[in-house]
Design a protein around this motif. Structure first.
Motif, short mmCIF file in Angstrom:
data_model
loop_
_atom_site.label_atom_id
_atom_site.label_comp_id
_atom_site.label_asym_id
_atom_site.label_seq_id
_atom_site.Cartn_x
_atom_site.Cartn_y
_atom_site.Cartn_z
N ALA A 111 42.14 16.52 35.29
CA ALA A 111 41.00 16.03 36.05
C ALA A 111 41.11 16.59 37.46
O ALA A 111 42.22 16.75 37.99
CB ALA A 111 40.95 14.51 36.09
N GLN A 112 39.98 16.88 38.06
CA GLN A 112 39.94 17.46 39.39
C GLN A 112 39.09 16.58 40.28
O GLN A 112 37.95 16.26 39.93
CB GLN A 112 39.37 18.87 39.32
N VAL A 113 39.63 16.19 41.43
CA VAL A 113 38.95 15.28 42.35
C VAL A 113 38.87 15.93 43.71
O VAL A 113 39.90 16.28 44.30
CB VAL A 113 39.68 13.92 42.45
N SER A 114 37.66 16.07 44.24
CA SER A 114 37.48 16.65 45.57
C SER A 114 37.51 15.56 46.62
O SER A 114 36.98 14.46 46.43
CB SER A 114 36.15 17.40 45.64
N LEU A 115 38.14 15.86 47.76
CA LEU A 115 38.10 14.93 48.87
C LEU A 115 36.72 14.89 49.51
O LEU A 115 36.43 14.01 50.31
CB LEU A 115 39.18 15.26 49.91
N GLN A 116 35.88 15.88 49.20
CA GLN A 116 34.47 15.82 49.60
C GLN A 116 33.76 14.81 48.70
O GLN A 116 33.51 15.07 47.52
CB GLN A 116 33.82 17.19 49.46
N GLY A 117 33.52 13.62 49.22
CA GLY A 117 32.84 12.59 48.46
C GLY A 117 33.72 11.81 47.50
O GLY A 117 33.24 10.93 46.81
N GLY A 118 35.03 12.14 47.40
CA GLY A 118 35.86 11.51 46.39
C GLY A 118 35.32 11.78 45.01
O GLY A 118 35.45 10.96 44.10
N GLN A 119 34.71 12.94 44.83
CA GLN A 119 33.96 13.26 43.61
C GLN A 119 34.83 13.92 42.56
O GLN A 119 35.55 14.87 42.84
CB GLN A 119 32.79 14.18 43.97
N VAL A 120 34.78 13.38 41.34
CA VAL A 120 35.45 14.01 40.20
C VAL A 120 34.60 15.19 39.78
O VAL A 120 33.46 15.02 39.34
CB VAL A 120 35.64 13.03 39.03
N THR A 121 35.10 16.39 39.92
CA THR A 121 34.31 17.59 39.63
C THR A 121 34.65 18.21 38.29
O THR A 121 33.91 19.07 37.81
CB THR A 121 34.51 18.64 40.73
N SER A 122 35.76 17.79 37.68
CA SER A 122 36.13 18.34 36.37
C SER A 122 36.97 17.33 35.61
O SER A 122 37.77 16.60 36.21
CB SER A 122 36.91 19.65 36.54
N TRP A 123 36.78 17.29 34.30
CA TRP A 123 37.61 16.47 33.39
C TRP A 123 37.69 17.23 32.08
O TRP A 123 36.69 17.39 31.39
CB TRP A 123 36.98 15.09 33.21
N ARG A 124 38.85 17.73 31.78
CA ARG A 124 39.05 18.55 30.58
C ARG A 124 40.01 17.85 29.62
O ARG A 124 40.98 17.23 30.04
CB ARG A 124 39.61 19.93 30.95
N ASN A 125 39.72 17.98 28.32
CA ASN A 125 40.61 17.41 27.32
C ASN A 125 41.79 18.35 27.07
O ASN A 125 41.91 19.41 27.72
CB ASN A 125 39.86 17.10 26.02
N GLU A 126 42.66 17.99 26.12
CA GLU A 126 43.87 18.77 25.88
C GLU A 126 43.57 20.17 25.34
O GLU A 126 44.43 21.06 25.41
CB GLU A 126 44.80 18.02 24.93
N ARG A 127 42.36 20.39 24.85
CA ARG A 127 41.97 21.72 24.38
C ARG A 127 41.30 22.55 25.46
O ARG A 127 40.86 23.67 25.22
CB ARG A 127 41.02 21.58 23.17
N GLY A 128 41.23 21.98 26.66
CA GLY A 128 40.63 22.70 27.77
C GLY A 128 39.12 22.63 27.82
O GLY A 128 38.49 23.34 28.60
N GLU A 129 38.51 21.77 27.00
CA GLU A 129 37.06 21.65 26.96
C GLU A 129 36.57 20.76 28.10
O GLU A 129 37.09 19.66 28.29
CB GLU A 129 36.61 21.07 25.62
N PHE A 150 47.88 9.32 38.72
CA PHE A 150 46.68 8.88 39.43
C PHE A 150 46.78 9.25 40.90
O PHE A 150 47.83 9.60 41.42
CB PHE A 150 46.45 7.38 39.27
N ILE A 151 45.61 9.20 41.55
CA ILE A 151 45.53 9.45 42.97
C ILE A 151 44.71 8.34 43.62
O ILE A 151 43.72 7.88 43.04
CB ILE A 151 44.89 10.84 43.26
N ASP A 152 45.14 7.89 44.78
CA ASP A 152 44.42 6.87 45.54
C ASP A 152 43.76 7.52 46.75
O ASP A 152 44.43 8.17 47.57
CB ASP A 152 45.37 5.77 46.02
N LEU A 153 42.44 7.34 46.87
CA LEU A 153 41.68 7.88 47.99
C LEU A 153 41.13 6.73 48.82
O LEU A 153 40.90 5.62 48.32
CB LEU A 153 40.54 8.76 47.50
N LEU A 154 40.89 7.02 50.10
CA LEU A 154 40.43 5.99 51.03
C LEU A 154 39.29 6.54 51.89
O LEU A 154 39.37 7.68 52.36
CB LEU A 154 41.58 5.54 51.93
N LEU A 155 38.26 5.72 52.08
CA LEU A 155 37.16 6.05 52.97
C LEU A 155 36.94 4.91 53.94
O LEU A 155 36.84 3.75 53.53
CB LEU A 155 35.88 6.31 52.17
#
Length: 217
Positions: free
Chosen positions: A36-54, A118-123
């Motif tokens: 999973a990929q989370v940007s600090l811009q907006g705390g937005q999850v920009t990608s979520w891939r399964n174990e097959r890379g989908e 996991f990651i904890d973000l704060l705004l």
């Protein structure tokens, strides 16, 4: 915050990199290869891939991910309102702000022996935010990638000045689907909703599952 990476063992990892805009993003990985990929811009999850890379989330190819605006896609946290109109942005301002990693440095990132990370973000509100929405708050967002590849988001809103305020909230999620006619959403029976395609009239969901045969908003 500098550019760094933190890896505890060879099964689960959390890495901090930068996107093409130079904005920091956090990449979570589990032992099976999901990520999973989370940007600090907006705390937005920009990608979520399964174990097959989908890729499981949709991101519009026509949307430019550039500060201070959120991109159309992924999962964004809408706060302090969602579609209520008024003086605030329709989906709130949290999705357009730069978040910070809580408990930085990365030695405080956490995982468990089963491979969950996991990651904890704060705004916190800026001075400009307080000018048009004068309420002190701390918004904490935890994004967790489990060992089975499932993704969860948990938000906590704290009132830090004692003055009561109201807000609305949503995770604005874009799923990538191959055939929308095959999609079913269950668990919403008897709940009320406002239909934007019918002048926001209120309806009560009657079916045991929602399917999609026409435009819905």
């Amino acid at each position: 915050m500098g550019h760094y990476a933190a890896v505890w063992d060879h099964t689960a990892a959390t890495e901090v990199t930068k996107d093409w805009n130079g904005i920091e993003q956090v990449v979570l990985r589990n032992p099976q290869g999901a990520s999973a990929q989370v940007s600090l811009q907006g705390g937005q999850v920009t990608s979520w891939r399964n174990e097959r890379g989908e890729e499981l989330l949709f991101n519009s190819s026509k949307s430019i991910f550039k500060s201070p605006k959120a991109t159309r896609g992924g999962i964004s946290a809408c706060f302090p309102q969602y579609g209520n109109g008024g003086s605030l942005e329709q989906l709130g301002f949290a999705r357009n702000r730069i978040w910070i990693i809580e408990d930085d440095p990365p030695s405080l990132f956490t995982y468990d022996p089963q491979g969950k990370s996991f990651i904890d973000l704060l705004l916190k509100p800026s001075e400009d935010d307080l000018r048009f929405w004068p309420h002190g708050f701390e918004f904490r967002l935890r994004v967790t990638l489990a060992s089975d590849g499932s993704l969860s988001l948990i938000s906590r809103i704290r009132n830090i000045n004692g003055k009561q305020f109201s807000f609305s909230f949503a995770y604005h999620t874009y799923f990538s689907v191959s055939d929308i006619s095959e999609i079913r959403i269950e668990g919403l029976e008897t709940l009320d909703y406002l239909d934007n395609l019918c002048q926001k009239d209120r309806f009560t969901e009657q079916g045991d599952a929602i399917t999609f045969e026409s435009e819905v908003c």
